[in-house]
Scaffold this motif. Structure first.
Motif, PDB file in Angstrom:
ATOM      1  N   GLU A  11      24.115  24.198  37.828  1.00 60.52           N
ATOM      2  CA  GLU A  11      22.934  24.908  38.344  1.00 60.52           C
ATOM      3  C   GLU A  11      21.640  24.184  37.987  1.00 60.52           C
ATOM      4  O   GLU A  11      20.570  24.535  38.483  1.00 60.52           O
ATOM      5  N   ILE A  12      21.750  23.202  37.111  1.00 62.62           N
ATOM      6  CA  ILE A  12      20.569  22.398  36.770  1.00 62.62           C
ATOM      7  C   ILE A  12      20.692  21.071  37.505  1.00 62.62           C
ATOM      8  O   ILE A  12      21.686  20.363  37.332  1.00 62.62           O
ATOM      9  N   PRO A  13      19.750  20.725  38.356  1.00 64.79           N
ATOM     10  CA  PRO A  13      19.885  19.486  39.125  1.00 64.79           C
ATOM     11  C   PRO A  13      19.845  18.256  38.214  1.00 64.79           C
ATOM     12  O   PRO A  13      19.029  18.201  37.288  1.00 64.79           O
ATOM     13  N   ALA A  14      20.738  17.288  38.469  1.00 67.47           N
ATOM     14  CA  ALA A  14      20.759  16.066  37.675  1.00 67.47           C
ATOM     15  C   ALA A  14      19.432  15.348  37.823  1.00 67.47           C
ATOM     16  O   ALA A  14      18.850  15.304  38.909  1.00 67.47           O
ATOM     17  N   LEU A  15      18.930  14.792  36.729  1.00 67.21           N
ATOM     18  CA  LEU A  15      17.645  14.098  36.665  1.00 67.21           C
ATOM     19  C   LEU A  15      16.466  15.028  36.919  1.00 67.21           C
ATOM     20  O   LEU A  15      15.375  14.595  37.261  1.00 67.21           O
ATOM     21  N   GLY A  16      16.719  16.345  36.788  1.00 63.10           N
ATOM     22  CA  GLY A  16      15.657  17.320  36.991  1.00 63.10           C
ATOM     23  C   GLY A  16      15.832  18.468  36.016  1.00 63.10           C
ATOM     24  O   GLY A  16      16.439  18.310  34.961  1.00 63.10           O
ATOM     25  N   ARG A  18      15.468  23.122  35.273  1.00 60.48           N
ATOM     26  CA  ARG A  18      15.213  24.527  35.617  1.00 60.48           C
ATOM     27  C   ARG A  18      14.535  25.133  34.395  1.00 60.48           C
ATOM     28  O   ARG A  18      14.375  24.460  33.372  1.00 60.48           O
ATOM     29  N   TYR A  19      14.153  26.402  34.506  1.00 62.14           N
ATOM     30  CA  TYR A  19      13.642  27.042  33.296  1.00 62.14           C
ATOM     31  C   TYR A  19      14.250  28.433  33.158  1.00 62.14           C
ATOM     32  O   TYR A  19      14.776  28.986  34.126  1.00 62.14           O
ATOM     33  N   LEU A  29      15.026  23.544  30.836  1.00 63.09           N
ATOM     34  CA  LEU A  29      16.320  22.907  30.594  1.00 63.09           C
ATOM     35  C   LEU A  29      16.393  21.676  31.470  1.00 63.09           C
ATOM     36  O   LEU A  29      16.257  21.765  32.694  1.00 63.09           O
ATOM     37  N   GLU A  33      20.997  11.595  33.354  1.00 61.89           N
ATOM     38  CA  GLU A  33      22.062  10.949  34.135  1.00 61.89           C
ATOM     39  C   GLU A  33      23.413  10.997  33.420  1.00 61.89           C
ATOM     40  O   GLU A  33      24.450  10.831  34.054  1.00 61.89           O
ATOM     41  N   GLU A  53       9.694  20.967  36.007  1.00 65.75           N
ATOM     42  CA  GLU A  53       9.525  20.378  37.337  1.00 65.75           C
ATOM     43  C   GLU A  53       9.345  18.862  37.279  1.00 65.75           C
ATOM     44  O   GLU A  53       9.022  18.231  38.278  1.00 65.75           O
ATOM     45  N   GLY A  54       9.521  18.272  36.086  1.00 69.92           N
ATOM     46  CA  GLY A  54       9.256  16.835  35.948  1.00 69.92           C
ATOM     47  C   GLY A  54      10.463  15.978  36.284  1.00 69.92           C
ATOM     48  O   GLY A  54      11.574  16.468  36.478  1.00 69.92           O
ATOM     49  N   PHE A  55      10.232  14.671  36.355  1.00 65.96           N
ATOM     50  CA  PHE A  55      11.326  13.712  36.509  1.00 65.96           C
ATOM     51  C   PHE A  55      11.992  13.523  35.149  1.00 65.96           C
ATOM     52  O   PHE A  55      11.305  13.362  34.147  1.00 65.96           O
ATOM     53  N   VAL A  56      13.317  13.517  35.122  1.00 63.36           N
ATOM     54  CA  VAL A  56      14.032  13.266  33.883  1.00 63.36           C
ATOM     55  C   VAL A  56      14.757  11.929  34.006  1.00 63.36           C
ATOM     56  O   VAL A  56      15.334  11.614  35.041  1.00 63.36           O
TER      57      VAL A  56
ATOM     58  N   ARG B 534      11.260   6.246  41.386  1.00 63.83           N
ATOM     59  CA  ARG B 534      12.122   7.181  42.115  1.00 63.83           C
ATOM     60  C   ARG B 534      11.535   7.608  43.455  1.00 63.83           C
ATOM     61  O   ARG B 534      12.200   7.492  44.486  1.00 63.83           O
ATOM     62  N   GLN B 554      15.352  15.219  43.698  1.00 64.57           N
ATOM     63  CA  GLN B 554      14.902  14.889  42.349  1.00 64.57           C
ATOM     64  C   GLN B 554      14.129  13.578  42.318  1.00 64.57           C
ATOM     65  O   GLN B 554      13.639  13.172  41.272  1.00 64.57           O
ATOM     66  N   ARG B 561       9.058  18.627  46.557  1.00 65.83           N
ATOM     67  CA  ARG B 561      10.312  19.304  46.266  1.00 65.83           C
ATOM     68  C   ARG B 561      10.140  20.811  46.457  1.00 65.83           C
ATOM     69  O   ARG B 561      11.033  21.494  46.948  1.00 65.83           O
TER      70      ARG B 561
END
Lengths: 106, 816
Positions: A11-16, A18-19, A29, A33, A53-56, B534, B554, B561
């Motif tokens: 439910e948490i997008p990879a490289l992104g 949620r809260y 959270l 990668e 909402e940031g890039f991870v 990215r 992402q 987004r």
């Protein structure tokens, strides 16, 4: 320490991120990668941007407001910026994400 | 008998030379392959790596030696590097693959890196070895000069080049009387013509430095110590100290003795390998494609390439550097690049203001800058150099060329282009609040050399970028003669050494269909990339492969987004699409009701004539979109924003064309178009131009006989009036040209490059050739645009129907 089940890692997008809304405020959270999950307060130490909402990438999240880079392991802004953000323990069991919350100080 | 070790040993890298080029190569290598080698470094100076650029501030008493150290001894220890200072390598044994030092140390190597630098050239005249005769090359020379200058008295400097003038300045600051002896008719003849030289001489003389020009030295006078200099014409001048700064020569003796091919320098190929493929060389000691370099930026480029091959990536090639010098001698502003003398087939554009001490000369060949020199006012230096490197056609602004880009209308910083003249407290970067003083301090104390490093360390020019020119000027004036603007090739970001164009080519040629695939195929340093690469790579993939390419959410900025604009407090703004700005009472009522029902804190008209609902929580976005029942206005994206319009013939008594109808057609024809940056359009119904079409990316103005089409305008950060692209008769033609122009921009411009700088970079003529004159290529470009747009759906409708998840709600709500 109380461990709370948040749901599947998917439910948490990879490289992104949620809260979650908690009695202690929003907690971001973030998933990298390698499918490691980090939990930090959802407020950038700079101007309060939502880190969820940031890039991870690796151990770094880039704040969506002004691109501050926060080290997710230490919870510290990376040079040249200064500031820190509270981190929270996370456990992953069977793809389920658990967040550790301390009892709030009275 | 010794047991045979089965432990695999690390490869051994020996570096000869502990200066800026060699250590930079080691640093680059450690970034790419930290554990590949066991590294041993030999340096013949007693210091760890210091910043040679700062010799003059040390001589002038403005800095201490310790402040110039770039890599303290701890750095070597931390990286497990064995460092031998004060140890000169005497020979390379290529057969046994080892080096031997003068003090008898032996170090075997698997790879050898030569970075022996250059030595000062000494005039071959009698007496050149007397005490009191010094060169100006390293800290030992500076120490000798400081010691000698303490005695006061007179100094003679042979050689009126950059270094000579800097020494003269330093010694003068130490209270000595100084005379510069130069064989040519004016000082700095490698950077200046006669006129500029005369201005420089006058300015230096005003600071107390004397000149003897056109003088050839014949002998140093003195028995136990220098006491004077005799010239070939028989004249003499007494002196207590004699400094020789007649040039440098690459230190090639070691390489030569080892049988490596040398000419002026050690010969290397594009991978910085010498004749012996195990031996690499970088820095001032090398000769590459006939060129030797003494500036720091080319050396760093070489270091990067050599490190890439030492790290066994084998990807990069060094193809030589275009260099410019922008120097600051005793507060005198000077810039020169390329061919500044001119000659056959060249034209000169000059400006001379003797009273102000300003002289500018630009050399053009076929309307392209091939060189120039600036004296007294070097503000346009970086821009001029950029024009030169890019080969930009300057015919459109030849008449204002010497006034620089500022003349075309610069940002809010207009009139402040003289960074050097600003006070230390002056704000350079308005976005991040960085002052001139803190930038200069960081450049000196942290040893920064490039724009990227300044951005990383201070944040200056790291946000909107409008102060980039000012920061480059500060780099130039702080680093002085060693500064060479930006390296020729700019890497996309810190995750790769590839440029934007190289990444783009690879995406097209190798059919890379996702950001992840591209990062893996192109050996990205971080598998997750960063906030710079990215979005760029995702855009390049979507443009190259509109149907098959994966649009990775992402890799989109938060706005794209969430399909809404994030605000400073973390709320969002909602701008629905209102084609051409024409709405209806019913639509307005609906918008008003939605705003009221959701307690939207602010309702406002945007700069582009649309309605903006501000202060909306992310959770509420999908419901508000559904209730509005209107398409997304894309006010948040690097995309088509709005088509601003005036009333036109339908009501306006001056209108000659139906601008509202055309605006609606343009907006319907181009909506959902993603682009390298935001794209704004306007349609005006008569030459009064009420929709301000001439400051838009694509603007049209109705005239009696049809439409004038304008491109590359900008009203934002940096105002630029649009260029007239062409004139057409019908709405259909306007649409086709708009699509073709914007498709060309989409396919060619770098990510985050607006049309204004892009049009300037590629030149209006090259755009006309494809978009106006060649009807077939126009048609094809427009067709590619139509195909790309056919792949895009309205994101709000997608979100409402549940096909697109913007993660509006929190993952969980944990009750107290």
């Amino acid at each position: 320490m109380e461990w709370l089940a948040l749901g599947s890692i998917e439910e948490i997008p990879a490289l992104g991120g949620r809260y979650v809304e908690t009695p202690q405020g929003q907690i971001a959270l973030l998933r990298n990668e390698k499918d490691e999950i980090f939990a930090v307060r959802n407020r950038c130490p700079h101007r309060g941007g939502p880190l969820s909402e940031g890039f991870v990438s690796g151990h770094t999240v880039f704040c969506p407001l002004h691109n501050w880079q926060i080290d997710l392991e230490k919870g510290e802004a990376m040079a040249p910026d200064h500031g820190c953000v509270k981190t929270f323990p996370v456990r992953i069991e069977d793809q389920q994400v658990w967040l550790g919350l301390e009892e709030e100080a009275p | 008998m010794n047991p045979v070790s089965v432990q695999p040993r690390k490869a051994r890298l020996v570096v000869v030379g502990n200066g800026m080029a060699g250590i930079r190569a080691v640093e680059e290598l450690l970034k790419m392959a930290p554990d590949l080698y066991e590294i041993t470094i030999f340096g013949d100076e007693p210091h760890p790596n210091y910043n040679r650029i700062l010799l003059t501030p040390v001589l002038a008493g403005e800095m201490a030696l310790e402040e110039t150290i770039l890599n303290p001894l701890d750095w070597y220890a931390e990286h497990g590097i064995t460092l031998h200072t004060g140890s000169r390598v005497a020979m390379i044994d290529r057969v046994k693959r080892r080096v031997v030092t003068e003090d008898g140390r032996v170090a075997p190597y698997d790879r050898l890196l030569l970075a022996t630098g250059a030595a000062a050239a000494i005039a071959p005249i009698p007496g050149n070895d007397l005490p009191g005769v010094v060169s100006y090359r390293d800290m030992a020379d500076v120490a000798a000069l400081i010691r000698d200058s303490g005695l006061g008295g007179e100094a003679v400097v042979i050689g009126g080049g950059l270094l000579g003038l800097e020494v003269a300045h330093g010694l003068r600051a130490r209270g000595m009387g100084v005379t510069v002896v130069h064989r040519r008719a004016w000082p700095l003849d490698k950077q200046l013509d006669a006129r500029g030289g005369a201005l420089l001489q006058r300015a230096m003389e005003a600071r107390g430095v004397r000149f003897l020009l056109g003088k050839e030295s014949a002998a140093v006078l003195g028995d136990t110590r220098v006491r004077g200099l005799r010239f070939t014409d028989g004249g003499e001048i007494p002196t207590d100290v004699l400094v020789m700064t007649i040039g440098i020569k690459p230190r090639i003796e070691l390489a030569q003795a080892a049988g490596l091919q040398c000419e002026t320098g050690i010969l290397v190929n594009d991978t910085l390998q010498t004749y012996d493929p195990r031996i690499y060389a970088v820095g001032e000691c090398v000769q590459h494609r006939g060129q030797t370099y003494g500036l720091v930026a080319p050396l760093f480029e070489q270091a990067k390439v050599a490190a890439n091959h030492l790290a066994e990536y084998g990807r990069m090639r060094y193809q030589g550097s275009v260099t410019s010098t922008k120097l600051k001698v005793t507060g005198i502003e000077l810039f020169s690049a390329g061919d500044f003398m001119g000659g056959d087939h060249c034209e000169e554009v000059t400006l001379l203001d003797g009273g102000q001490g300003v002289y500018k000369k630009v050399i053009l060949r076929e309307n392209r800058v091939v060189g120039g020199l600036l004296y007294g006012d070097t503000g346009i230096g970086p821009w001029l150099f950029q024009l030169m490197r890019d080969g930009t056609d300057v015919s459109a602004f030849r008449d204002t060329l010497v006034f620089g880009e500022t003349h075309l209308g610069d940002s809010g910083h207009a009139g402040e282009s003289q960074a050097a003249r600003l006070a230390d407290g002056a704000e350079i970067c308005g976005c991040n609040g960085v002052s001139k003083g803190s930038i200069v301090k960081a450049i000196r104390e942290q040893g920064l050399f490039t724009l990227e490093e300044v951005r990383k360390c201070t944040k200056a020019s790291a946000s909107c970028g409008s102060c980039t020119g000012l920061v480059e000027q500060l780099l130039a004036s702080t680093l002085g003669g060693f500064y060479d603007s930006t390296p020729k090739k700019k890497a996309l970001c810190g995750c790769t050494d590839l440029s934007h164009q190289e990444v783009r080519d690879a995406i097209l040629e190798e059919k890379l269909l996702s950001v992840r695939q591209a990062f893996a195929y192109l050996d990205w340093r971080h598998p997750g990339g960063c906030a710079t690469c990215r979005p760029a790579v995702n855009y390049y993939i979507r443009t190259a492969w509109p149907a098959e390419g994966v649009d990775d959410a992402q890799s989109r900025f938060i706005n794209e987004r969430a399909h809404a604009n994030i605000q400073r407090d973390g709320t969002y703004s909602v701008v629905p699409r209102i084609y051409g700005g024409v709405t209806s009472p019913a639509e307005l009522k609906r918008i008003a009701e939605v705003a009221e029902r959701h307690h939207v804190p602010m309702v406002k008209f945007t700069g582009g004539q649309r309605l903006d609902l501000l202060g909306v929580k992310k959770e509420d976005l999908p419901r508000i979109w559904a209730e509005l029942d209107m398409p997304s206005g894309h006010a948040y994206g690097k995309a088509l924003r709005t088509v601003k319009s005036c009333v036109g013939t339908e009501f306006c008594r001056f209108g000659v064309q139906d601008s509202t109808r055309l605006a609606i057609e343009l907006e319907r024809g181009l909506e959902r178009m993603w682009a390298p940056h935001k794209v704004k359009l306007a349609a005006s119904g008569c030459p009064r131009n009420c929709a301000e079409s001439t400051i838009k990316d694509f603007g049209v103005i109705g005239v009696d006989s049809g439409w004038e089409l304008y491109v590359g305008g900008n009203g934002g950060m940096k105002v630029r009036a649009a260029d007239l692209l062409c004139k057409v008769k019908t709405h259909e033609e306007v649409l086709e040209v708009a699509k073709a122009f914007l498709q060309m921009y989409r396919e060619d411009a770098q990510y985050l490059e607006r049309t204004a700088p892009w049009v300037e970079r590629v030149g209006l003529d090259s755009i006309k050739a494809v978009v106006v004159n060649d009807l077939e290529s126009r048609r094809q470009l427009a067709a590619r645009m139509d195909f790309a747009l056919s792949q895009e759906k309205d994101p709000w409708a997608e979100a409402i129907s549940g096909r697109l998840d913007i993660h509006a709600a929190p993952l969980r709500r944990i009750p107290a």
